[in-house]
Motif scaffolding. Structure first.
Motif, PDB file in Angstrom:
ATOM      1  N   LEU A 122       0.829  -1.213   0.000  1.00  0.00           N
ATOM      2  CA  LEU A 122       0.000   0.000   0.000  1.00  0.00           C
ATOM      3  C   LEU A 122       0.863   1.264   0.000  1.00  0.00           C
ATOM      4  CD1 LEU A 122      -2.839  -1.028   2.501  1.00  0.00           C
ATOM      5  CD2 LEU A 122      -2.813  -1.164  -0.005  1.00  0.00           C
ATOM      6  N   SER A 123       2.142   1.116   0.317  1.00  0.00           N
ATOM      7  CA  SER A 123       3.057   2.254   0.222  1.00  0.00           C
ATOM      8  C   SER A 123       4.472   1.749  -0.006  1.00  0.00           C
ATOM      9  CB  SER A 123       3.003   3.115   1.498  1.00  0.00           C
ATOM     10  OG  SER A 123       3.264   2.334   2.635  1.00  0.00           O
ATOM     11  N   ASP A 124       5.224   2.489  -0.768  1.00  0.00           N
ATOM     12  CA  ASP A 124       6.654   2.234  -1.002  1.00  0.00           C
ATOM     13  C   ASP A 124       6.991   0.843  -1.550  1.00  0.00           C
ATOM     14  OD1 ASP A 124       7.241   4.819  -0.323  1.00  0.00           O
ATOM     15  OD2 ASP A 124       8.039   4.376   1.663  1.00  0.00           O
ATOM     16  N   GLY A 125       6.074   0.264  -2.337  1.00  0.00           N
ATOM     17  CA  GLY A 125       6.333  -1.049  -2.940  1.00  0.00           C
ATOM     18  C   GLY A 125       7.619  -1.110  -3.763  1.00  0.00           C
ATOM     19  N   PRO A 126       7.908  -0.096  -4.609  1.00  0.00           N
ATOM     20  CA  PRO A 126       9.091  -0.201  -5.483  1.00  0.00           C
ATOM     21  C   PRO A 126      10.424  -0.342  -4.739  1.00  0.00           C
ATOM     22  CG  PRO A 126       7.626   1.538  -6.246  1.00  0.00           C
ATOM     23  CD  PRO A 126       7.095   1.092  -4.908  1.00  0.00           C
ATOM     24  N   GLN A 127      10.454   0.092  -3.493  1.00  0.00           N
ATOM     25  CA  GLN A 127      11.732  -0.006  -2.763  1.00  0.00           C
ATOM     26  C   GLN A 127      11.757  -1.193  -1.800  1.00  0.00           C
ATOM     27  OE1 GLN A 127      11.378   3.907  -1.108  1.00  0.00           O
ATOM     28  NE2 GLN A 127      10.941   3.203   0.945  1.00  0.00           N
ATOM     29  N   ALA A 128      10.649  -1.911  -1.691  1.00  0.00           N
ATOM     30  CA  ALA A 128      10.595  -3.010  -0.720  1.00  0.00           C
ATOM     31  C   ALA A 128      11.283  -4.250  -1.272  1.00  0.00           C
ATOM     32  CB  ALA A 128       9.143  -3.330  -0.369  1.00  0.00           C
ATOM     33  N   LEU A 129      12.067  -4.886  -0.434  1.00  0.00           N
ATOM     34  CA  LEU A 129      12.680  -6.169  -0.782  1.00  0.00           C
ATOM     35  C   LEU A 129      11.733  -7.292  -0.379  1.00  0.00           C
ATOM     36  CD1 LEU A 129      16.324  -5.793   0.654  1.00  0.00           C
ATOM     37  CD2 LEU A 129      15.536  -5.287  -1.666  1.00  0.00           C
TER      38      LEU A 129
END
Ligand code: PEP
Ligand code: MN
Length: 328
Positions: A302-309
Protein backbone atom coordinates in the motif's frame (compact mmCIF):
# COMPACT_ATOMS: atom_id res chain seq x y z
CA UNK A 1 27.62 26.35 28.91
CA UNK A 2 27.81 24.34 32.13
CA UNK A 3 26.01 21.14 33.00
CA UNK A 4 25.62 20.77 36.74
CA UNK A 5 24.79 17.27 37.87
CA UNK A 6 23.13 16.84 41.26
CA UNK A 7 23.85 14.13 43.80
CA UNK A 8 21.14 11.52 44.45
CA UNK A 9 20.40 13.10 47.83
CA UNK A 10 20.49 16.75 46.74
CA UNK A 11 17.61 19.09 47.50
CA UNK A 12 17.21 20.66 44.04
CA UNK A 13 15.60 23.81 45.50
CA UNK A 14 18.58 24.40 47.75
CA UNK A 15 21.07 23.82 44.93
CA UNK A 16 19.10 26.05 42.58
CA UNK A 17 18.97 28.87 45.15
CA UNK A 18 22.73 28.61 45.71
CA UNK A 19 23.41 28.80 41.95
CA UNK A 20 20.92 31.61 41.31
CA UNK A 21 22.52 33.65 44.10
CA UNK A 22 25.77 33.44 42.09
CA UNK A 23 24.15 34.97 39.00
CA UNK A 24 23.30 31.85 37.07
CA UNK A 25 20.14 31.32 35.02
CA UNK A 26 19.19 27.70 34.91
CA UNK A 27 17.10 25.12 33.19
CA UNK A 28 16.50 21.85 34.97
CA UNK A 29 16.43 18.55 33.13
CA UNK A 30 17.18 14.95 33.85
CA UNK A 31 19.63 12.87 31.94
CA UNK A 32 20.62 9.26 32.39
CA UNK A 33 18.46 9.12 35.53
CA UNK A 34 20.27 12.10 37.05
CA UNK A 35 18.86 15.54 37.82
CA UNK A 36 20.87 18.30 36.19
CA UNK A 37 20.89 22.04 35.66
CA UNK A 38 22.04 23.68 32.46
CA UNK A 39 23.28 27.26 32.64
CA UNK A 40 21.59 29.59 30.15
CA UNK A 41 23.35 32.15 28.00
CA UNK A 42 22.67 35.28 30.10
CA UNK A 43 24.32 33.73 33.16
CA UNK A 44 27.44 35.38 34.52
CA UNK A 45 30.72 33.71 33.64
CA UNK A 46 31.91 31.29 36.28
CA UNK A 47 34.23 28.35 35.96
CA UNK A 48 33.25 24.78 36.71
CA UNK A 49 35.75 24.73 39.58
CA UNK A 50 33.92 27.59 41.36
CA UNK A 51 30.74 25.56 41.55
CA UNK A 52 31.96 22.09 42.44
CA UNK A 53 31.76 22.69 46.19
CA UNK A 54 28.13 23.85 46.08
CA UNK A 55 25.38 22.01 47.98
CA UNK A 56 24.10 18.87 46.29
CA UNK A 57 26.47 19.19 43.34
CA UNK A 58 28.02 15.93 42.14
CA UNK A 59 29.80 17.16 39.03
CA UNK A 60 30.11 20.20 36.78
CA UNK A 61 30.88 19.84 33.11
CA UNK A 62 32.04 22.74 30.98
CA UNK A 63 31.20 22.54 27.30
CA UNK A 64 31.31 24.78 24.25
CA UNK A 65 29.28 22.29 22.21
CA UNK A 66 25.71 23.13 21.22
CA UNK A 67 24.82 19.48 21.77
CA UNK A 68 26.42 18.44 25.07
CA UNK A 69 23.91 15.67 25.77
CA UNK A 70 24.38 14.07 22.37
CA UNK A 71 28.14 14.28 22.98
CA UNK A 72 27.78 12.57 26.35
CA UNK A 73 25.77 9.69 25.04
CA UNK A 74 27.88 6.54 25.06
CA UNK A 75 28.97 5.41 21.58
CA UNK A 76 27.27 2.12 22.33
CA UNK A 77 23.57 2.13 23.20
CA UNK A 78 21.24 -0.64 24.27
CA UNK A 79 17.73 -0.87 22.89
CA UNK A 80 15.54 -3.72 24.16
CA UNK A 81 18.42 -6.12 24.82
CA UNK A 82 20.20 -5.31 21.58
CA UNK A 83 23.45 -3.39 21.64
CA UNK A 84 24.28 -0.95 18.85
CA UNK A 85 27.69 0.52 18.33
CA UNK A 86 31.21 0.07 17.10
CA UNK A 87 32.58 -3.42 17.52
CA UNK A 88 29.08 -4.88 17.86
CA UNK A 89 27.45 -7.02 15.18
CA UNK A 90 25.29 -4.86 12.89
CA UNK A 91 21.65 -4.46 13.85
CA UNK A 92 18.97 -5.14 11.25
CA UNK A 93 15.67 -3.31 11.47
CA UNK A 94 13.30 -4.55 8.81
CA UNK A 95 9.66 -4.77 7.87
CA UNK A 96 7.07 -3.20 5.63
CA UNK A 97 6.61 0.51 5.14
CA UNK A 98 3.16 0.25 6.67
CA UNK A 99 1.47 -2.37 8.82
CA UNK A 100 -1.24 -3.30 6.35
CA UNK A 101 -2.98 -6.21 8.06
CA UNK A 102 -2.50 -8.62 10.92
CA UNK A 103 -1.70 -11.40 8.48
CA UNK A 104 0.83 -9.34 6.51
CA UNK A 105 2.84 -8.37 9.58
CA UNK A 106 2.79 -11.89 11.05
CA UNK A 107 3.90 -13.42 7.76
CA UNK A 108 6.81 -11.07 7.32
CA UNK A 109 7.76 -11.23 11.01
CA UNK A 110 8.21 -15.00 10.79
CA UNK A 111 10.45 -14.63 7.74
CA UNK A 112 12.50 -11.78 9.18
CA UNK A 113 13.13 -13.35 12.54
CA UNK A 114 14.49 -16.44 10.76
CA UNK A 115 17.04 -14.14 9.09
CA UNK A 116 18.29 -12.68 12.35
CA UNK A 117 16.48 -9.35 12.16
CA UNK A 118 16.44 -7.72 15.60
CA UNK A 119 13.65 -5.17 15.16
CA UNK A 120 10.41 -5.43 13.23
CA UNK A 121 9.44 -2.10 11.69
CA UNK A 122 6.13 -0.95 10.28
CA UNK A 123 4.17 2.28 10.28
CA UNK A 124 0.85 2.33 12.12
CA UNK A 125 0.43 6.05 11.48
CA UNK A 126 1.78 6.96 8.07
CA UNK A 127 2.77 10.59 7.45
CA UNK A 128 2.10 10.61 3.70
CA UNK A 129 2.81 13.43 1.30
CA UNK A 130 -0.65 13.03 -0.24
CA UNK A 131 -3.82 13.05 1.90
CA UNK A 132 -5.23 10.42 -0.49
CA UNK A 133 -2.43 7.93 0.17
CA UNK A 134 -2.67 5.08 2.72
CA UNK A 135 -2.53 6.69 6.16
CA UNK A 136 -2.00 3.54 8.26
CA UNK A 137 -4.36 1.52 10.43
CA UNK A 138 -3.55 3.43 13.63
CA UNK A 139 -3.77 1.87 17.05
CA UNK A 140 -5.05 -1.45 15.75
CA UNK A 141 -1.83 -1.79 13.74
CA UNK A 142 0.25 -1.18 16.86
CA UNK A 143 -1.27 -4.27 18.44
CA UNK A 144 -0.59 -6.34 15.31
CA UNK A 145 2.99 -5.07 15.16
CA UNK A 146 3.73 -5.80 18.78
CA UNK A 147 2.13 -9.23 18.73
CA UNK A 148 3.97 -10.21 15.55
CA UNK A 149 7.30 -9.04 16.94
CA UNK A 150 6.78 -10.77 20.28
CA UNK A 151 5.60 -14.00 18.64
CA UNK A 152 8.90 -14.17 16.77
CA UNK A 153 11.27 -12.90 19.46
CA UNK A 154 11.97 -9.49 17.94
CA UNK A 155 11.80 -5.94 19.25
CA UNK A 156 9.62 -3.48 17.37
CA UNK A 157 9.76 0.10 16.20
CA UNK A 158 7.17 2.43 14.75
CA UNK A 159 6.92 6.09 13.87
CA UNK A 160 5.34 8.68 16.16
CA UNK A 161 3.38 11.26 14.22
CA UNK A 162 1.10 12.94 16.73
CA UNK A 163 2.17 14.01 20.21
CA UNK A 164 -1.31 13.18 21.51
CA UNK A 165 -0.80 9.47 20.69
CA UNK A 166 2.68 8.86 22.00
CA UNK A 167 1.79 8.04 25.60
CA UNK A 168 -0.33 5.19 24.31
CA UNK A 169 2.20 4.06 21.70
CA UNK A 170 4.86 3.47 24.28
CA UNK A 171 2.89 0.51 25.63
CA UNK A 172 3.41 -1.31 22.35
CA UNK A 173 6.84 -0.56 20.97
CA UNK A 174 10.44 -0.75 22.18
CA UNK A 175 11.76 2.00 20.02
CA UNK A 176 10.08 5.15 18.74
CA UNK A 177 10.93 6.52 15.34
CA UNK A 178 10.83 10.19 14.43
CA UNK A 179 10.38 10.43 10.68
CA UNK A 180 12.07 12.76 8.25
CA UNK A 181 8.94 14.91 7.98
CA UNK A 182 8.88 15.46 11.72
CA UNK A 183 12.52 16.05 12.53
CA UNK A 184 11.73 19.75 12.92
CA UNK A 185 8.54 19.17 14.90
CA UNK A 186 9.87 20.36 18.24
CA UNK A 187 6.57 19.88 20.07
CA UNK A 188 6.63 16.22 19.00
CA UNK A 189 10.32 15.84 19.91
CA UNK A 190 9.51 17.16 23.37
CA UNK A 191 6.57 14.78 23.86
CA UNK A 192 8.57 11.80 22.61
CA UNK A 193 11.58 12.75 24.75
CA UNK A 194 9.35 12.84 27.82
CA UNK A 195 8.48 9.17 27.30
CA UNK A 196 12.08 8.35 28.36
CA UNK A 197 12.37 5.64 25.73
CA UNK A 198 15.01 4.97 23.09
CA UNK A 199 14.40 7.03 19.94
CA UNK A 200 15.51 6.55 16.34
CA UNK A 201 15.78 9.98 14.77
CA UNK A 202 15.62 10.21 11.01
CA UNK A 203 17.27 13.10 9.26
CA UNK A 204 14.95 15.71 7.73
CA UNK A 205 14.91 15.90 3.91
CA UNK A 206 17.09 18.98 3.82
CA UNK A 207 18.44 19.13 7.34
CA UNK A 208 21.98 20.23 7.98
CA UNK A 209 23.95 18.05 10.35
CA UNK A 210 23.73 20.80 12.94
CA UNK A 211 19.93 20.82 12.72
CA UNK A 212 19.78 17.04 12.88
CA UNK A 213 22.07 16.81 15.89
CA UNK A 214 20.13 19.62 17.60
CA UNK A 215 16.94 17.63 17.13
CA UNK A 216 18.73 14.76 18.91
CA UNK A 217 19.71 17.19 21.67
CA UNK A 218 16.02 18.14 22.04
CA UNK A 219 15.07 14.52 22.56
CA UNK A 220 17.77 13.90 25.16
CA UNK A 221 17.10 17.20 26.90
CA UNK A 222 13.46 16.24 27.36
CA UNK A 223 14.42 12.83 28.71
CA UNK A 224 14.86 10.33 25.86
CA UNK A 225 16.80 7.30 27.05
CA UNK A 226 18.94 7.27 23.90
CA UNK A 227 18.99 8.70 20.39
CA UNK A 228 20.21 6.75 17.38
CA UNK A 229 20.61 8.85 14.24
CA UNK A 230 19.23 7.43 10.99
CA UNK A 231 20.48 8.78 7.66
CA UNK A 232 17.69 8.21 5.11
CA UNK A 233 18.79 10.36 2.21
CA UNK A 234 18.40 14.06 1.56
CA UNK A 235 16.76 15.98 -1.26
CA UNK A 236 18.70 16.44 -4.47
CA UNK A 237 17.91 17.81 -7.89
CA UNK A 238 18.05 14.60 -9.91
CA UNK A 239 14.82 12.57 -10.07
CA UNK A 240 16.64 9.32 -11.01
CA UNK A 241 16.79 8.19 -7.41
CA UNK A 242 14.38 9.09 -4.63
CA UNK A 243 16.92 10.83 -2.38
CA UNK A 244 20.67 11.12 -2.01
CA UNK A 245 22.22 8.94 0.69
CA UNK A 246 24.69 11.15 2.53
CA UNK A 247 27.46 8.67 3.24
CA UNK A 248 29.70 11.51 4.42
CA UNK A 249 27.19 12.31 7.15
CA UNK A 250 27.20 8.68 8.29
CA UNK A 251 31.02 8.74 8.45
CA UNK A 252 31.18 12.09 10.22
CA UNK A 253 28.60 11.30 12.86
CA UNK A 254 29.79 7.77 13.53
CA UNK A 255 33.56 7.98 13.08
CA UNK A 256 34.38 11.54 14.05
CA UNK A 257 31.68 12.32 16.62
CA UNK A 258 31.23 8.74 17.87
CA UNK A 259 27.41 8.88 17.72
CA UNK A 260 25.32 5.76 17.09
CA UNK A 261 24.19 5.91 13.46
CA UNK A 262 22.14 3.62 11.27
CA UNK A 263 21.12 4.13 7.66
CA UNK A 264 17.95 3.49 5.69
CA UNK A 265 18.97 2.66 2.11
CA UNK A 266 15.34 1.92 1.12
CA UNK A 267 14.04 5.48 1.49
CA UNK A 268 17.37 6.86 0.31
CA UNK A 269 17.29 5.26 -3.11
CA UNK A 270 13.63 4.35 -3.60
CA UNK A 271 14.23 1.23 -5.71
CA UNK A 272 14.87 -2.28 -4.51
CA UNK A 273 17.71 -3.12 -6.90
CA UNK A 274 19.96 -0.47 -5.31
CA UNK A 275 19.25 -1.20 -1.67
CA UNK A 276 22.21 -3.57 -1.40
CA UNK A 277 24.97 -1.20 -2.63
CA UNK A 278 23.67 1.71 -0.59
CA UNK A 279 23.43 -0.39 2.53
CA UNK A 280 26.97 -1.61 1.88
CA UNK A 281 28.24 1.97 1.50
CA UNK A 282 26.59 3.08 4.74
CA UNK A 283 28.03 0.14 6.69
CA UNK A 284 31.47 0.77 5.23
CA UNK A 285 31.16 4.41 6.34
CA UNK A 286 30.43 3.43 9.94
CA UNK A 287 26.71 2.72 10.29
CA UNK A 288 26.08 0.24 13.11
CA UNK A 289 22.99 -1.16 11.42
CA UNK A 290 20.44 -0.70 8.67
CA UNK A 291 16.71 -0.10 8.44
CA UNK A 292 15.32 -1.85 5.38
CA UNK A 293 11.81 -2.05 3.98
CA UNK A 294 10.73 -5.64 3.36
CA UNK A 295 7.30 -6.75 2.20
CA UNK A 296 6.00 -10.29 1.67
CA UNK A 297 4.44 -9.17 -1.64
CA UNK A 298 5.92 -5.81 -2.74
CA UNK A 299 3.67 -5.61 -5.80
CA UNK A 300 0.65 -5.36 -3.51
CA UNK A 301 2.20 -2.94 -0.99
CA UNK A 302 0.00 0.00 0.00
CA UNK A 303 3.06 2.25 0.22
CA UNK A 304 6.65 2.23 -1.00
CA UNK A 305 6.33 -1.05 -2.94
CA UNK A 306 9.09 -0.20 -5.48
CA UNK A 307 11.73 -0.01 -2.76
CA UNK A 308 10.59 -3.01 -0.72
CA UNK A 309 12.68 -6.17 -0.78
CA UNK A 310 11.23 -9.64 -0.57
CA UNK A 311 12.41 -11.50 2.54
CA UNK A 312 14.49 -13.74 0.24
CA UNK A 313 16.15 -10.64 -1.24
CA UNK A 314 17.03 -9.39 2.23
CA UNK A 315 18.46 -12.84 2.96
CA UNK A 316 20.74 -12.44 -0.07
CA UNK A 317 21.99 -9.03 1.18
CA UNK A 318 22.82 -9.97 4.75
CA UNK A 319 26.03 -12.02 4.32
CA UNK A 320 27.73 -9.24 2.31
CA UNK A 321 26.55 -6.52 4.65
CA UNK A 322 27.66 -8.51 7.69
CA UNK A 323 31.08 -9.03 6.14
CA UNK A 324 31.50 -5.31 5.43
CA UNK A 325 30.49 -4.38 8.95
CA UNK A 326 32.94 -6.92 10.38
CA UNK A 327 35.91 -5.80 8.32
CA UNK A 328 35.44 -2.08 8.84
C1 PEP B 1 9.39 5.31 7.22
O1 PEP B 1 10.43 4.85 7.68
O2 PEP B 1 8.35 4.66 7.14
C2 PEP B 1 9.36 6.68 6.69
C3 PEP B 1 8.22 7.32 6.47
O3 PEP B 1 10.57 7.18 6.46
P1 PEP B 1 11.06 8.71 6.33
O4 PEP B 1 10.55 9.42 7.52
O5 PEP B 1 12.55 8.55 6.29
O6 PEP B 1 10.49 9.24 5.04
MN1 MN C 1 8.30 3.82 3.55
Amino acid sequence: MLIIELTQTADPRETRAWLVARGLWLREFSHDGKRCFLTLEHSIQVSAAQLRSGPGIAAVLETASFHPLVDRQPTTVRVANHVLGPGEPPIWIAGPCGVESEQQIHTVAAQLSALGVSFLRGGAFKPRTSPYAFQGHGFEALVWLRDAARAHGMGCITEAVDGADVQHMVNYVDWIQIGARNMYNYALLKKVGQLRTPVLLKRGFSATLEEWISAGEYLLFHGAESVVFCERGIRHNDPSTRNLLDVGAVALLSQIHGFPVVADPSHAVGRRDLVYPLGAAALAAGACGLMVEVHPDPGQALSDGPQALLPSELAACLPGWTQIARTR
